[in-house]
Design a protein around this motif. Structure first.
Motif, mmCIF file in Angstrom:
data_model
loop_
_atom_site.group_PDB
_atom_site.id
_atom_site.type_symbol
_atom_site.label_atom_id
_atom_site.label_comp_id
_atom_site.label_asym_id
_atom_site.label_seq_id
_atom_site.Cartn_x
_atom_site.Cartn_y
_atom_site.Cartn_z
ATOM 1 N N SER A 1 0.846 -1.185 0.000
ATOM 2 C CA SER A 1 0.000 0.000 0.000
ATOM 3 C C SER A 1 0.889 1.244 0.000
ATOM 4 O O SER A 1 2.004 1.231 0.520
ATOM 5 N N ARG A 2 0.406 2.288 -0.601
ATOM 6 C CA ARG A 2 1.182 3.513 -0.747
ATOM 7 C C ARG A 2 0.399 4.668 -0.148
ATOM 8 O O ARG A 2 -0.812 4.720 -0.244
ATOM 9 N N VAL A 3 1.119 5.604 0.431
ATOM 10 C CA VAL A 3 0.541 6.840 0.927
ATOM 11 C C VAL A 3 0.898 7.923 -0.080
ATOM 12 O O VAL A 3 2.019 7.966 -0.591
ATOM 13 N N GLN A 4 -0.050 8.793 -0.369
ATOM 14 C CA GLN A 4 0.183 9.853 -1.344
ATOM 15 C C GLN A 4 -0.073 11.203 -0.695
ATOM 16 O O GLN A 4 -1.002 11.351 0.115
ATOM 17 N N VAL A 5 0.744 12.181 -1.056
ATOM 18 C CA VAL A 5 0.544 13.559 -0.612
ATOM 19 C C VAL A 5 0.621 14.487 -1.816
ATOM 20 O O VAL A 5 1.239 14.165 -2.831
ATOM 21 N N CYS A 6 -0.028 15.632 -1.674
ATOM 22 C CA CYS A 6 0.120 16.735 -2.621
ATOM 23 C C CYS A 6 0.856 17.838 -1.872
ATOM 24 O O CYS A 6 0.449 18.212 -0.774
ATOM 25 N N VAL A 7 1.931 18.301 -2.468
ATOM 26 C CA VAL A 7 2.745 19.338 -1.834
ATOM 27 C C VAL A 7 2.781 20.542 -2.765
ATOM 28 O O VAL A 7 3.122 20.409 -3.942
ATOM 29 N N LEU B 1 4.535 25.573 -7.642
ATOM 30 C CA LEU B 1 4.647 24.177 -8.070
ATOM 31 C C LEU B 1 3.712 23.309 -7.233
ATOM 32 O O LEU B 1 3.549 23.544 -6.034
ATOM 33 N N LEU B 2 3.127 22.320 -7.869
ATOM 34 C CA LEU B 2 2.310 21.338 -7.174
ATOM 35 C C LEU B 2 2.926 19.970 -7.434
ATOM 36 O O LEU B 2 3.121 19.585 -8.594
ATOM 37 N N LEU B 3 3.254 19.258 -6.371
ATOM 38 C CA LEU B 3 3.872 17.936 -6.481
ATOM 39 C C LEU B 3 2.901 16.874 -6.002
ATOM 40 O O LEU B 3 2.162 17.088 -5.044
ATOM 41 N N SER B 4 2.954 15.728 -6.627
ATOM 42 C CA SER B 4 2.308 14.532 -6.108
ATOM 43 C C SER B 4 3.443 13.578 -5.756
ATOM 44 O O SER B 4 4.326 13.323 -6.577
ATOM 45 N N ALA B 5 3.427 13.082 -4.517
ATOM 46 C CA ALA B 5 4.492 12.189 -4.057
ATOM 47 C C ALA B 5 3.876 10.974 -3.385
ATOM 48 O O ALA B 5 2.819 11.065 -2.751
ATOM 49 N N GLU B 6 4.545 9.822 -3.529
ATOM 50 C CA GLU B 6 4.068 8.571 -2.945
ATOM 51 C C GLU B 6 5.209 7.848 -2.254
ATOM 52 O O GLU B 6 6.355 7.910 -2.701
ATOM 53 N N ALA B 7 4.858 7.141 -1.185
ATOM 54 C CA ALA B 7 5.830 6.318 -0.458
ATOM 55 C C ALA B 7 5.052 5.253 0.314
ATOM 56 O O ALA B 7 3.844 5.386 0.530
ATOM 57 N N PRO B 8 5.749 4.208 0.742
ATOM 58 C CA PRO B 8 5.066 3.149 1.497
ATOM 59 C C PRO B 8 4.548 3.609 2.858
ATOM 60 O O PRO B 8 3.539 3.114 3.330
ATOM 61 N N ARG B 9 5.239 4.570 3.479
ATOM 62 C CA ARG B 9 4.857 4.994 4.831
ATOM 63 C C ARG B 9 4.739 6.507 4.908
ATOM 64 O O ARG B 9 5.487 7.228 4.254
ATOM 65 N N ILE B 10 3.848 6.985 5.738
ATOM 66 C CA ILE B 10 3.687 8.425 5.918
ATOM 67 C C ILE B 10 4.953 9.043 6.484
ATOM 68 O O ILE B 10 5.298 10.183 6.167
ATOM 69 N N GLU B 11 5.691 8.280 7.282
ATOM 70 C CA GLU B 11 6.947 8.787 7.853
ATOM 71 C C GLU B 11 7.957 9.125 6.761
ATOM 72 O O GLU B 11 8.719 10.086 6.887
ATOM 73 N N ASP B 12 7.965 8.331 5.683
ATOM 74 C CA ASP B 12 8.863 8.612 4.555
ATOM 75 C C ASP B 12 8.512 9.947 3.904
ATOM 76 O O ASP B 12 9.393 10.713 3.510
ATOM 77 N N LEU B 13 7.225 10.214 3.807
ATOM 78 C CA LEU B 13 6.790 11.462 3.195
ATOM 79 C C LEU B 13 7.029 12.646 4.122
ATOM 80 O O LEU B 13 7.289 13.759 3.660
ATOM 81 N N ASP B 14 6.964 12.409 5.413
ATOM 82 C CA ASP B 14 7.272 13.453 6.385
ATOM 83 C C ASP B 14 8.716 13.921 6.201
ATOM 84 O O ASP B 14 9.004 15.124 6.166
ATOM 85 N N VAL B 15 9.619 12.963 6.048
ATOM 86 C CA VAL B 15 11.032 13.291 5.813
ATOM 87 C C VAL B 15 11.175 14.035 4.481
ATOM 88 O O VAL B 15 11.888 15.034 4.388
ATOM 89 N N LEU B 16 10.493 13.550 3.447
ATOM 90 C CA LEU B 16 10.554 14.191 2.128
ATOM 91 C C LEU B 16 10.124 15.656 2.213
ATOM 92 O O LEU B 16 10.820 16.547 1.712
ATOM 93 N N VAL B 17 8.990 15.914 2.855
ATOM 94 C CA VAL B 17 8.481 17.285 2.937
ATOM 95 C C VAL B 17 9.461 18.179 3.701
ATOM 96 O O VAL B 17 9.691 19.337 3.315
ATOM 97 N N ASP B 18 10.056 17.653 4.756
ATOM 98 C CA ASP B 18 11.065 18.422 5.487
ATOM 99 C C ASP B 18 12.249 18.762 4.577
ATOM 100 O O ASP B 18 12.752 19.885 4.590
ATOM 101 N N GLU B 19 12.690 17.791 3.776
ATOM 102 C CA GLU B 19 13.814 18.030 2.868
ATOM 103 C C GLU B 19 13.444 19.036 1.777
ATOM 104 O O GLU B 19 14.265 19.877 1.393
ATOM 105 N N LEU B 20 12.218 18.948 1.274
ATOM 106 C CA LEU B 20 11.791 19.898 0.245
ATOM 107 C C LEU B 20 11.830 21.330 0.770
ATOM 108 O O LEU B 20 12.246 22.250 0.070
ATOM 109 N N ALA B 21 11.405 21.495 2.003
ATOM 110 C CA ALA B 21 11.378 22.839 2.605
ATOM 111 C C ALA B 21 12.780 23.412 2.778
ATOM 112 O O ALA B 21 12.943 24.633 2.839
#
Length: 142
Positions: free
Chosen positions: A61-67, A101-121
Motif C-alpha cells: 500500500s502507498r501513501v500519497q501527498v500533494c505538496v 509548483l504542485l507535487l504529487s508524491a508517494e511512499a510506502p509509509r507516511i513517515e517517509d513522506l514526512d522526511v521528504l516534505v522536510d527536505e523539500l522545505a
C-alpha cells in the motif's frame, strides 16, 4: 472533438480492450460510428496509443501527498532539477496563484513522506510549502 468523441475516449481510458460493439451499446450509437471515430482520432493523433497499466501489489500500500511549493522564480529550474532526484515525486506541475509548483508524491509509509516534505522545505529557493494527504482517488484516468 465533440461530446461523443470525449465519451468514447473516456470509455477507452476505462478499458481500452473493450470492443467497439460494447462501447457503442453503452453510448447508444452504432458500432460503425464508434469504429470510425476511433480510427479518425488515431489518424489525427488525438489518440496517440494504448498501454498497459500494472496494478500495485496488494501488500504494497502507498501513501500519497500533494505538496504545494512557493519558490523564488529565478530558482525554479534548479529546484525542479533537484526534485527529479526524489523517486517519491511522481508529478510536478507548474501552477499559478499563491504557490508555484504542485507535487504529487508517494511512499510506502507516511513517515517517509514526512522526511521528504522536510527536505523539500530546506531546498534553497523554496520559500514555503503546504502539504495535504490524499485519502482516496475519486477519478483516476491514468
Amino acid at each position: 472533438m465533440d461530446q461523443l468523441d470525449r465519451r468514447i475516449i473516456a470509455a477507452l481510458q476505462h478499458n481500452a480492450r473493450e470492443s467497439t460493439t460494447k462501447i457503442a451499446a453503452k453510448l447508444g450509437v452504432a458500432r460503425t460510428t464508434v469504429h470510425e471515430r476511433i480510427a479518425r482520432m488515431e489518424e489525427s493523433g488525438v489518440i496517440a496509443g494504448y498501454t498497459v497499466v500494472l496494478r500495485e501489489p496488494q501488500d504494497e500500500s502507498r501513501v500519497q501527498v500533494c505538496v504545494m511549493l512557493e519558490v523564488q522564480q529565478k530558482e525554479t529550474n534548479r529546484i525542479i532539477k533537484r526534485l527529479e532526484a526524489y523517486p517519491e515525486v511522481k508529478l510536478c506541475l507548474s501552477i499559478n496563484g499563491e504557490y508555484d509548483l504542485l507535487l504529487s508524491a508517494e511512499a510506502p509509509r507516511i513517515e517517509d513522506l514526512d522526511v521528504l516534505v522536510d527536505e523539500l522545505a530546506e531546498i534553497p529557493g523554496v520559500i514555503r510549502t503546504n502539504t495535504s494527504v490524499v485519502f482516496g482517488r475519486r477519478i483516476d484516468r491514468k
